[in-house]
Structure formats: C-alpha cells, structure tokens
Write an enzyme that holds these catalytic residues in place. Structure first.
Site, PDB file in Angstrom:
ATOM      1  N   THR A  89       9.596   2.460 -21.010  1.00  0.00           N
ATOM      2  CA  THR A  89       9.191   3.086 -19.671  1.00  0.00           C
ATOM      3  C   THR A  89       8.137   4.234 -19.995  1.00  0.00           C
ATOM      4  OG1 THR A  89      10.913   2.775 -18.766  1.00  0.00           O
ATOM      5  CG2 THR A  89       9.992   4.454 -17.936  1.00  0.00           C
ATOM      6  N   ARG A 130      18.188  -5.136  -8.921  1.00  0.00           N
ATOM      7  CA  ARG A 130      18.309  -3.775  -9.488  1.00  0.00           C
ATOM      8  C   ARG A 130      17.226  -2.879  -9.456  1.00  0.00           C
ATOM      9  NH1 ARG A 130      16.456  -0.553 -13.734  1.00  0.00           N
ATOM     10  NH2 ARG A 130      18.286   0.687 -14.856  1.00  0.00           N
ATOM     11  N   GLY A 190      16.124   1.171 -10.929  1.00  0.00           N
ATOM     12  CA  GLY A 190      16.545   2.315 -11.719  1.00  0.00           C
ATOM     13  C   GLY A 190      16.196   3.593 -11.119  1.00  0.00           C
ATOM     14  N   ASP A 191      15.962   4.588 -12.010  1.00  0.00           N
ATOM     15  CA  ASP A 191      15.814   5.960 -11.618  1.00  0.00           C
ATOM     16  C   ASP A 191      14.205   6.382 -11.377  1.00  0.00           C
ATOM     17  OD1 ASP A 191      15.709   5.344 -14.455  1.00  0.00           O
ATOM     18  OD2 ASP A 191      14.706   7.248 -14.418  1.00  0.00           O
ATOM     19  N   THR A 207      13.071   8.905 -18.949  1.00  0.00           N
ATOM     20  CA  THR A 207      13.357   7.676 -19.547  1.00  0.00           C
ATOM     21  C   THR A 207      14.792   7.202 -19.895  1.00  0.00           C
ATOM     22  OG1 THR A 207      12.471   5.609 -21.067  1.00  0.00           O
ATOM     23  CG2 THR A 207      12.316   8.263 -21.546  1.00  0.00           C
ATOM     24  N   GLY A 208      15.346   5.955 -19.781  1.00  0.00           N
ATOM     25  CA  GLY A 208      16.427   5.832 -20.640  1.00  0.00           C
ATOM     26  C   GLY A 208      17.218   4.880 -19.327  1.00  0.00           C
ATOM     27  N   LYS A 209      18.705   5.149 -19.309  1.00  0.00           N
ATOM     28  CA  LYS A 209      19.571   4.489 -18.628  1.00  0.00           C
ATOM     29  C   LYS A 209      19.363   5.113 -17.076  1.00  0.00           C
ATOM     30  CE  LYS A 209      22.873   3.432 -22.376  1.00  0.00           C
ATOM     31  NZ  LYS A 209      23.883   3.798 -23.187  1.00  0.00           N
ATOM     32  N   GLY A 210      18.564   4.275 -16.348  1.00  0.00           N
ATOM     33  CA  GLY A 210      18.324   4.591 -15.128  1.00  0.00           C
ATOM     34  C   GLY A 210      19.518   4.986 -14.235  1.00  0.00           C
TER      35      GLY A 210
HETATM   36  N1  ASP Z   1      14.606   4.458 -16.933  1.00  0.00           N
HETATM   37  C1  ASP Z   1      14.344   3.074 -16.701  1.00  0.00           C
HETATM   38  C2  ASP Z   1      15.118   2.100 -15.820  1.00  0.00           C
HETATM   39  O1  ASP Z   1      16.419   2.351 -15.762  1.00  0.00           O
HETATM   40  C3  ASP Z   1      14.293   2.265 -18.278  1.00  0.00           C
HETATM   41  C4  ASP Z   1      13.805   2.855 -19.361  1.00  0.00           C
HETATM   42  O2  ASP Z   1      13.489   3.921 -19.148  1.00  0.00           O
HETATM   43  O3  ASP Z   1      13.898   2.330 -20.588  1.00  0.00           O
HETATM   44  O4  ASP Z   1      14.827   0.948 -15.162  1.00  0.00           O
END
Ligand code: ASP
Length: 304
Positions: A174, A202, A204-205, A225-228
């Site tokens: 991301t 789905r 995400g954030d 960035t990360g687990k949305g």
């Molecule tokens: N945050 C992003 C999502 O959950 C993915 C990511 O940052 O790797 O869509």
C-alpha cells in the site's frame, strides 16, 4: 511548539512481513522507486506547491510503479480481479474524498481528489465510483493494466494456503504520503489494492477517513498501512490527531502510542507530519518501505 519547518514530506510503500525471497536482489529497485517518488515531492514542495497537490502527485507516482500494491501492481481479489481503494484529505478545512472497489481507474487517488473537489460527498464505491470517474474524465484503463505476474502468483499461493487451512500472509505495498507545505497546510493521501485474496467486496482502512488517512492543520496529517480491519477498528489515523488535540501529546508520542500500544505487533505502520513539520514513521511489522525529507536537509529512504 518548536519552530515550524518550511516544508516536510514522508511517504510509505506499505508495511508487513518482508519476504526476503520477494526482495532478493531487488532492494536497489525499491530504494530507487522510493527515492524517485520522494524527490518528486521534495521538488514540488520546494517550488511552493500545496501539500494537497504534492501528496496526490507522489501517490500517483507510486500507483504507476508496479513494485507497489496500488494502481499498477495491485494485489488480486479471490476472484482474480482488482478492486482498488484510495483517499485524500487536506487539513485546513478538513475537505476529503475517497473511492473504494474501483477496477478501471488508473489512478484512484486522483479520483478521490475529484470526489473531494467536485462532489458534495466523501466516499464513492464500486459501480457508482466508476460512473463518476467516466463523467469526471479521469484516465480509465482495461483491468488487465493492473496485472503483474508476481501478484498473480501471490494469489495462487494464498488460495493454496487457504485450501490447506493455513493462515493468510500479510504482503506489503500500500502507498501513502503526508506533507506540510510552505503555507503551513497539511495533507495526506493513501492508495491500495487491498489484501490478496480478499472477497465479498471487502474494503479496508484506506478509503475510510480517520482509519487509514487523516489531516488537520491543528494537529497532524497521517497515512497508514497494514491490516485494514485493525486500523478501522481503532480509528488509527484520527486517534493520532485526537491524542495531540485532546491529550497534549507530541506527534511522535501520539504515533508511537497508536502503533505500539493500541495496535498489535504485526498489524502495520503509520507515517505522520506534525503542524511544525516533525516527521514520524513508525511500524510494528518487520519492514515498512518509507521515505522522509524536509526543508532542513533531511532526505532518506529505508525498508527495514
Ligand atoms: N491497509 C491495506 C488494506 O487493508 C493493506 C495494506 O496496507 O497492506 O486494505
């Protein structure tokens, strides 16, 4: 508050578990891509561009780069398609725009900017966002444009793991940028293909203002960035701002509290710029592609 820097910018190209296999021999490529995007942002801010124009341009540059999970090079959904999310926000009037689950828009961040500038809305999704894209005249592409062999192989691996009952891996890629300009305005933008193997529409954030993106001139601009799902649950980006506004934290303290105390190890990372130009880049994963530069002469990119 310390004296304000003239301008400052930070960017990220995703946080997650770094697969040395994926990086193998390509580290110089990632570094070169991050440096190119950072240089673009520096040149714009130095030349007096607004933080809003700058974060849009920097994110576009990263969207066009197949190395990152945004625009060209986005990850695949479970069904073998692409559904892209993006958002943008400016800190003076809290204007913002976002799009989710678009599949023919070359640069989703620019569509998010159009939502902000040309509609009374904040978030447009899927078919409606595509219809708006056609009327707004942004560049459209055939969905095959987003294909890369590497992301396709990633999907096949994730599907096989799913079939074997194994946990999904978190890839990284991301992209996002935050900036302070010479006028003292803050802005943030984020763009993503989401998570490999995502399904059922789905989201995400990233297009959720306050989760993956936030900007307020009184406090900071943030991109995550990360687990949305975790960033949404904890309103991560807005939480950084609230800690500064209501808790008297510095931007550094606020970001570290959210990344270290609120999120779990392995969840992701945040980049932020404070109203004085302080840059903070923090992550609780093994790596975050990132870069930072400011008017005091800082210019650096890093991965681990
Ligand atoms: N945050 C992003 C999502 O959950 C993915 C990511 O940052 O790797 O869509």
């Amino acid at each position: 508050m310390s004296e304000r820097l003239e301008w400052a910018i930070a960017l990220h190209g995703g946080a997650g578990s770094l697969s040395e296999e994926r990086l193998a021999g390509r580290e110089p490529q990632f570094v070169a891509s991050l440096e190119r995007a950072l240089r673009l942002g520096v040149d714009m801010l130095y030349g007096g561009a607004s933080s809003l124009d700058t974060v849009e341009a920097v994110v576009r540059e990263l969207e066009d780069d197949p190395l990152f999970n945004a625009g060209k090079g986005s990850v695949y959904t479970h069904d073998g398609t692409h559904q892209l999310d993006a958002s943008i926000m400016e800190g003076r009037a809290l204007r913002c725009g976002a799009v989710a689950a678009v599949s023919t828009v070359k640069n989703p961040v620019t569509l998010a900017r159009r939502v902000m500038d040309q509609t009374p809305h904040v978030l447009l999704v899927a078919d409606g966002a595509e219809a708006f894209a056609r009327s707004a005249g942004v560049e459209l592409v055939d969905p095959v444009y987003f294909h890369t062999r590497e992301r396709r192989e990633e999907l096949e691996r994730e599907r096989a793991k799913e079939a074997a009952g194994a946990a999904a891996t978190s890839g990284l890629g991301t992209v996002g940028a935050v900036a302070l300009d010479r006028a003292g305005d803050l802005a943030a933008a984020t763009s993503t293909g989401g998570r490999t193997n995502k399904r059922f529409g789905r989201v995400g954030d990233v297009p959720v203002i306050g989760a993956g993106t936030y900007a307020d001139n009184r406090t900071c601009a943030v991109s995550g960035t990360g687990k949305g799902e975790e960033l949404i649950r904890h309103a991560a980006a807005a939480s950084v701002s609230a800690r500064i506004e209501h808790g008297g934290r510095t931007v550094g303290q606020a970001v570290r509290e959210v990344v270290r105390d609120v999120l779990e190890p392995g969840d992701g990372g945040l980049i932020a710029v404070g109203a004085d130009g302080t840059l903070v880049l923090e992550f609780n994963t093994t790596a975050m592609f990132r870069g930072a530069a400011d008017s005091a002469g800082r210019f650096e990119v890093a991965i681990r």
